[in-house]
Design an enzyme around this catalytic site. Structure first.
Site, PDB file in Angstrom:
ATOM      1  N   SER A 139       0.798  -1.241   0.000  1.00 13.85           N
ATOM      2  CA  SER A 139       0.000   0.000   0.000  1.00 13.85           C
ATOM      3  C   SER A 139       0.821   1.275   0.000  1.00 13.85           C
ATOM      4  CB  SER A 139      -0.948  -0.001   1.190  1.00 13.85           C
ATOM      5  OG  SER A 139      -1.997  -0.884   0.919  1.00 13.85           O
TER       6      SER A 139
ATOM      7  N   LYS B 135       0.260   3.338  -2.980  1.00 15.57           N
ATOM      8  CA  LYS B 135      -0.923   4.203  -3.128  1.00 15.57           C
ATOM      9  C   LYS B 135      -0.533   5.679  -3.151  1.00 15.57           C
ATOM     10  CE  LYS B 135      -3.893   0.745  -0.868  1.00 15.57           C
ATOM     11  NZ  LYS B 135      -4.548   0.365   0.404  1.00 15.57           N
TER      12      LYS B 135
ATOM     13  N   TYR C 233      -4.439  -2.530  -9.903  1.00 16.08           N
ATOM     14  CA  TYR C 233      -4.245  -2.415  -8.450  1.00 16.08           C
ATOM     15  C   TYR C 233      -3.292  -3.501  -7.928  1.00 16.08           C
ATOM     16  CZ  TYR C 233      -5.236  -2.546  -3.470  1.00 16.08           C
ATOM     17  OH  TYR C 233      -5.091  -2.558  -2.098  1.00 16.08           O
TER      18      TYR C 233
ATOM     19  N   TYR D 194      -4.475   3.680   8.100  1.00 15.69           N
ATOM     20  CA  TYR D 194      -5.818   3.113   8.322  1.00 15.69           C
ATOM     21  C   TYR D 194      -6.363   3.529   9.684  1.00 15.69           C
ATOM     22  CZ  TYR D 194      -3.782   0.461   4.527  1.00 15.69           C
ATOM     23  OH  TYR D 194      -3.147   0.118   3.374  1.00 15.69           O
TER      24      TYR D 194
ATOM     25  N   VAL E 172       1.241  -3.689   3.851  1.00 15.86           N
ATOM     26  CA  VAL E 172       1.256  -4.977   4.554  1.00 15.86           C
ATOM     27  C   VAL E 172       2.528  -5.797   4.290  1.00 15.86           C
ATOM     28  CG1 VAL E 172      -1.239  -5.277   4.873  1.00 15.86           C
ATOM     29  CG2 VAL E 172      -0.150  -6.156   2.809  1.00 15.86           C
TER      30      VAL E 172
HETATM   31  N1  GLU Z   1      -2.353  -5.475  -1.670  1.00 16.64           N
HETATM   32  C1  GLU Z   1      -2.859  -5.316  -0.329  1.00 16.64           C
HETATM   33  C2  GLU Z   1      -4.348  -5.567  -0.341  1.00 16.64           C
HETATM   34  O1  GLU Z   1      -4.966  -5.064  -1.209  1.00 16.64           O
HETATM   35  C3  GLU Z   1      -2.545  -3.949   0.180  1.00 16.64           C
HETATM   36  C4  GLU Z   1      -2.939  -3.716   1.617  1.00 16.64           C
HETATM   37  C5  GLU Z   1      -1.897  -2.958   2.412  1.00 16.64           C
HETATM   38  O2  GLU Z   1      -0.730  -2.933   2.066  1.00 16.64           O
HETATM   39  O3  GLU Z   1      -2.278  -2.390   3.451  1.00 16.64           O
HETATM   40  O4  GLU Z   1      -4.900  -6.246   0.457  1.00 16.64           O
END
Ligand code: GLU
Length: 309
Positions: free
Chosen positions: A64, A67, A191, A243, A261
């Site tokens: 993420s 992003k 994505y 988050y 993650v």
């Molecule tokens: N590719 C992970 C998902 O979509 C990203 C989530 C993250 O890194 O927090 O679940």
């Protein structure tokens, strides 16, 4: 003045010996195989000096953290009209939550929760084949980091494609509300590949420099984004980058940050440093346990905080 080189190596040494390391993400199978003992830290200072410790040159799945780069790209394409399709408020919910989407009619709270990032991919995909859109983001990240060796880990992308049922649900749900313009599988292809970009701490800290220098990767270099846009991306990282633990990260670290993650975090001390840390073990909120602790140690010792006088 704090001796950054010494501080970086002391923090890495402390983190190497830490007994409590969190839990490696297991819902994406290739990530489950990563050794939780790994730890890397890179601090790139405003003067251009780079301070590394531990596994700072080892590529990991940025997940993420990507992003941030995808959002920057989407804002470059459609500007503020993006905010008609994605909000700018912290969600207070986990990264993959679906509950708010029903109440808020398919408009995700912010671009850093998965639903918001999927809409950002949909924006970036406009007018392109998925392959071309992915290539465009990869080129952008390579340009920011000034490193052509950055690549996508295809095994991670494939694993997400076959196990990403929650993301598939989010995309379909938003499509039902009319907030995806492409077929969900096409947007999701972008994505999943974006999340599978592999970078080292050194490369990630380099890519974040434009957010430390108010929009340029180096003082005097051509702008990547305007100073206002850099401030706003930093604001979103601070309020939404971790988050439902974004408030806790602001409290403990006091800097804009974006976690993934894969255990990576990019943190920005505006005017001072671009920092990347990697420790694969996560806390209960899905953010790197030791990565956050290392950043807390670093900002305590340096006084870097956007809240400092
Ligand atoms: N590719 C992970 C998902 O979509 C990203 C989530 C993250 O890194 O927090 O679940």
């Amino acid at each position: 003045m704090t001796d950054i080189a010494r501080l970086v190596s002391e923090i890495a040494q402390e983190m190497r010996g830490a007994a409590e390391r969190g839990t490696v993400a297991s819902y994406i199978p290739p990530l489950a195989a990563i050794d939780p003992g790994r730890f890397g830290l890179c601090v790139t200072l405003a003067d251009g000096s780079v301070h590394l410790a531990g596994d700072a040159d080892e590529p990991f799945s940025i997940q993420s953290v990507s992003k941030v780069f995808a959002l920057t790209q989407a804002l470059g394409k459609v500007g503020d009209s993006l905010w008609r399709r994605v909000g700018r408020e912290p969600s207070g919910t986990p990264f993959n939550s679906i509950v708010q989407l029903e109440r808020e009619e398919g408009v995700p709270r912010n671009p850093f929760i998965n639903a918001g990032a999927i809409v950002v991919c949909d924006v970036n995909l406009a007018g392109h084949e998925p392959r071309v859109s992915i290539g465009e983001l990869l080129r952008f990240v390579r340009h920011l980091a000034d490193d052509e060796s950055i690549a996508i880990d295809e095994a991670v992308a494939r694993a997400e494609q076959t196990t990403g049922f929650r993301n598939i649900a989010l995309a379909n749900y938003m499509k039902a509300f009319g907030n995806l313009t492409h077929a969900p599988e096409l947007t999701l292809g972008v994505y999943f590949h974006q999340c599978a970009i592999a970078m080292s701490c050194r490369q990630l800290a380099a890519a974040g420099r434009f957010l430390m220098h108010g929009g340029s990767s180096q003082p005097g270099a051509p702008r990547v984004v305007s100073a206002q846009r850099a401030r706003r991306i930093n604001a979103l990282m601070l309020t939404c980058g971790h988050y439902d633990a974004s408030g806790d990260f602001a409290f403990r670290v006091g800097l804009p940050g974006k976690s993934g993650v894969g255990g990576g975090i990019l943190a920005i001390a505006p005017g001072q440093a671009s920092i990347a840390v990697w420790s694969p073990g996560l806390n209960a909120n899905g953010n790197s346990l030791l990565g956050t602790l290392a950043l807390e140690r670093l900002t305590e010792a340096t006084g870097w905080s956007i809240f400092a006088a």
